[in-house]
Write a protein that holds these residues in place. Sequence first.
Motif, PDB file in Angstrom:
ATOM      1  N   ALA A  53      17.152  43.397 116.233  1.00 34.12           N
ATOM      2  CA  ALA A  53      15.877  44.091 116.435  1.00 34.12           C
ATOM      3  C   ALA A  53      16.028  45.391 117.215  1.00 34.12           C
ATOM      4  CB  ALA A  53      14.905  43.161 117.164  1.00 34.12           C
ATOM      5  N   TYR A  54      17.071  45.513 118.032  1.00 30.45           N
ATOM      6  CA  TYR A  54      17.251  46.720 118.845  1.00 30.45           C
ATOM      7  C   TYR A  54      17.534  47.960 118.000  1.00 30.45           C
ATOM      8  CZ  TYR A  54      21.506  43.930 118.541  1.00 30.45           C
ATOM      9  OH  TYR A  54      22.502  43.093 118.096  1.00 30.45           O
ATOM     10  N   TYR A  55      17.854  47.782 116.719  1.00 33.85           N
ATOM     11  CA  TYR A  55      18.065  48.941 115.850  1.00 33.85           C
ATOM     12  C   TYR A  55      16.757  49.512 115.302  1.00 33.85           C
ATOM     13  CZ  TYR A  55      23.093  48.011 115.787  1.00 33.85           C
ATOM     14  OH  TYR A  55      24.410  47.840 116.155  1.00 33.85           O
ATOM     15  N   LEU A  56      15.636  48.864 115.634  1.00 31.82           N
ATOM     16  CA  LEU A  56      14.361  49.353 115.127  1.00 31.82           C
ATOM     17  C   LEU A  56      14.103  50.800 115.543  1.00 31.82           C
ATOM     18  CD1 LEU A  56      11.876  46.353 115.540  1.00 31.82           C
ATOM     19  CD2 LEU A  56      12.674  47.394 113.411  1.00 31.82           C
ATOM     20  N   TYR A  57      14.487  51.134 116.771  1.00 34.02           N
ATOM     21  CA  TYR A  57      14.225  52.483 117.257  1.00 34.02           C
ATOM     22  C   TYR A  57      15.491  53.088 117.834  1.00 34.02           C
ATOM     23  CZ  TYR A  57      12.107  56.365 119.821  1.00 34.02           C
ATOM     24  OH  TYR A  57      11.799  57.612 120.292  1.00 34.02           O
ATOM     25  N   ARG A  58      15.803  54.279 117.407  1.00 34.57           N
ATOM     26  CA  ARG A  58      16.983  54.995 117.880  1.00 34.57           C
ATOM     27  C   ARG A  58      16.532  56.273 118.580  1.00 34.57           C
ATOM     28  NH1 ARG A  58      20.188  54.086 112.153  1.00 34.57           N
ATOM     29  NH2 ARG A  58      20.854  51.935 112.567  1.00 34.57           N
ATOM     30  N   PRO A  59      16.352  56.199 119.892  1.00 34.79           N
ATOM     31  CA  PRO A  59      15.795  57.347 120.629  1.00 34.79           C
ATOM     32  C   PRO A  59      16.667  58.593 120.571  1.00 34.79           C
ATOM     33  CG  PRO A  59      16.638  55.671 122.136  1.00 34.79           C
ATOM     34  CD  PRO A  59      16.635  55.058 120.771  1.00 34.79           C
ATOM     35  N   GLU A  60      17.961  58.420 120.286  1.00 37.28           N
ATOM     36  CA  GLU A  60      18.848  59.582 120.226  1.00 37.28           C
ATOM     37  C   GLU A  60      18.595  60.435 118.984  1.00 37.28           C
ATOM     38  OE1 GLU A  60      20.851  56.290 117.949  1.00 37.28           O
ATOM     39  OE2 GLU A  60      19.752  56.481 119.850  1.00 37.28           O
ATOM     40  N   ASN A  61      17.851  59.869 118.025  1.00 30.61           N
ATOM     41  CA  ASN A  61      17.549  60.586 116.793  1.00 30.61           C
ATOM     42  C   ASN A  61      16.088  61.047 116.824  1.00 30.61           C
ATOM     43  OD1 ASN A  61      17.110  61.554 114.226  1.00 30.61           O
ATOM     44  ND2 ASN A  61      17.925  59.760 113.161  1.00 30.61           N
ATOM     45  N   GLU A  62      15.862  62.365 116.947  1.00 35.42           N
ATOM     46  CA  GLU A  62      14.512  62.889 117.067  1.00 35.42           C
ATOM     47  C   GLU A  62      13.677  62.648 115.808  1.00 35.42           C
ATOM     48  OE1 GLU A  62      14.769  66.976 118.086  1.00 35.42           O
ATOM     49  OE2 GLU A  62      15.622  66.613 120.086  1.00 35.42           O
ATOM     50  N   ARG A  63      14.339  62.444 114.687  1.00 37.98           N
ATOM     51  CA  ARG A  63      13.625  62.257 113.422  1.00 37.98           C
ATOM     52  C   ARG A  63      13.574  60.775 113.021  1.00 37.98           C
ATOM     53  NH1 ARG A  63      15.513  66.431 108.929  1.00 37.98           N
ATOM     54  NH2 ARG A  63      13.581  65.598 108.027  1.00 37.98           N
ATOM     55  N   ASP A  64      13.797  59.918 113.983  1.00 35.17           N
ATOM     56  CA  ASP A  64      13.760  58.483 113.690  1.00 35.17           C
ATOM     57  C   ASP A  64      12.307  58.004 113.624  1.00 35.17           C
ATOM     58  OD1 ASP A  64      15.507  55.876 113.649  1.00 35.17           O
ATOM     59  OD2 ASP A  64      13.808  55.438 114.946  1.00 35.17           O
ATOM     60  N   TYR A  65      12.016  57.146 112.646  1.00 38.37           N
ATOM     61  CA  TYR A  65      10.657  56.673 112.442  1.00 38.37           C
ATOM     62  C   TYR A  65      10.465  55.221 112.904  1.00 38.37           C
ATOM     63  CZ  TYR A  65      10.663  60.841 109.517  1.00 38.37           C
ATOM     64  OH  TYR A  65      10.792  62.127 109.075  1.00 38.37           O
ATOM     65  N   GLY A  66      11.429  54.708 113.647  1.00 37.74           N
ATOM     66  CA  GLY A  66      11.347  53.326 114.090  1.00 37.74           C
ATOM     67  C   GLY A  66      10.196  53.054 115.032  1.00 37.74           C
ATOM     68  N   GLN A  67       9.824  54.060 115.851  1.00 39.02           N
ATOM     69  CA  GLN A  67       8.740  53.849 116.802  1.00 39.02           C
ATOM     70  C   GLN A  67       7.435  53.523 116.091  1.00 39.02           C
ATOM     71  OE1 GLN A  67       9.117  53.626 120.110  1.00 39.02           O
ATOM     72  NE2 GLN A  67       6.978  52.984 120.179  1.00 39.02           N
ATOM     73  N   GLU A  68       7.247  54.077 114.922  1.00 42.40           N
ATOM     74  CA  GLU A  68       6.040  53.783 114.146  1.00 42.40           C
ATOM     75  C   GLU A  68       6.022  52.324 113.719  1.00 42.40           C
ATOM     76  OE1 GLU A  68       3.579  55.454 110.229  1.00 42.40           O
ATOM     77  OE2 GLU A  68       5.585  56.212 110.684  1.00 42.40           O
ATOM     78  N   ALA A  69       7.176  51.820 113.286  1.00 40.78           N
ATOM     79  CA  ALA A  69       7.273  50.408 112.902  1.00 40.78           C
ATOM     80  C   ALA A  69       7.008  49.509 114.103  1.00 40.78           C
ATOM     81  CB  ALA A  69       8.654  50.120 112.321  1.00 40.78           C
TER      82      ALA A  69
END
Length: 289
Positions: free
Chosen positions: A120-136
Amino acid sequence: MEIAPVLAQLDRELIGLMPVKTRIREIASLLLIERIRQKMALATTFPTLHMSFTGNPGTGKTTVALRMAGILHRLGFVRRGHVISVTRDDLVGQYIGHTAPKTKEILKKAMGGVLFIDEAYYLYRPENERDYGQEAIEILLQMMEAQREDLVVILAGYGDRMEKFFQSNPGFRSRIGHHIDFPDYSEAELLAIAQLMLEEQHYRFSPKAREAFEHYIAVRKTQPLFSNARSIRNALDRIRLRQANRLVANLDRVLTGEDVMSIEADDVLASRVFSKAARETGLNGKGDA
């Protein structure tokens, strides 16, 4: 509301893991008492059922999730009792507007049962500014609260990474009612798992093969990419291949039932785990053999 058969099945399917089984029994007992209190018209509160399973690969997390779903269904805490198992790729999109429909579709499938999110920790990757995991994550958190009587979410992964994930996503921690840690198997438990797997497939170790496999476990546990019961299953698959190759090479005689069921020491010892190169290079990152 009989839950004993599900707990008995859990005992049969999983070797060891006594702390896990104890915790599952405690949760099942609490839920059963809640249902009894409800029938007696006593004050009851809907328990928080979302869970976190932490531990190394191959320690039975998925199997326990399946059994937990069965318990929840028998006690009437979920309508259907099915498990939808997903990873980040099933929930997070690759472009704007892609994540929400993906996440909502998975949640729709999971309603009435259990959503099992591995790593589950791969849901959000804060190092990637274009990551959409936070929405999920935001959609999941909303549904975990709004649909808590029709959906159970189980987050799973390595313990240290899950702890960092909860620290950076406190909304998840506040919604998790049960944190269960899955210990690694001992060498004796791994051998028992191997023998159970072989029995289910109508194979068995000869005495010398059993001794050789004990040695295999001791060596393999020290090498990279070891995944507990998963590595044992992979090793047995390759042992069966070597056994079949040995038997086919000697088809000048009629094979007996004992021949095709018996795993011999050579079938085990031919593994590259025992080679000098494997010991020096740690299998070169190639996994089980």
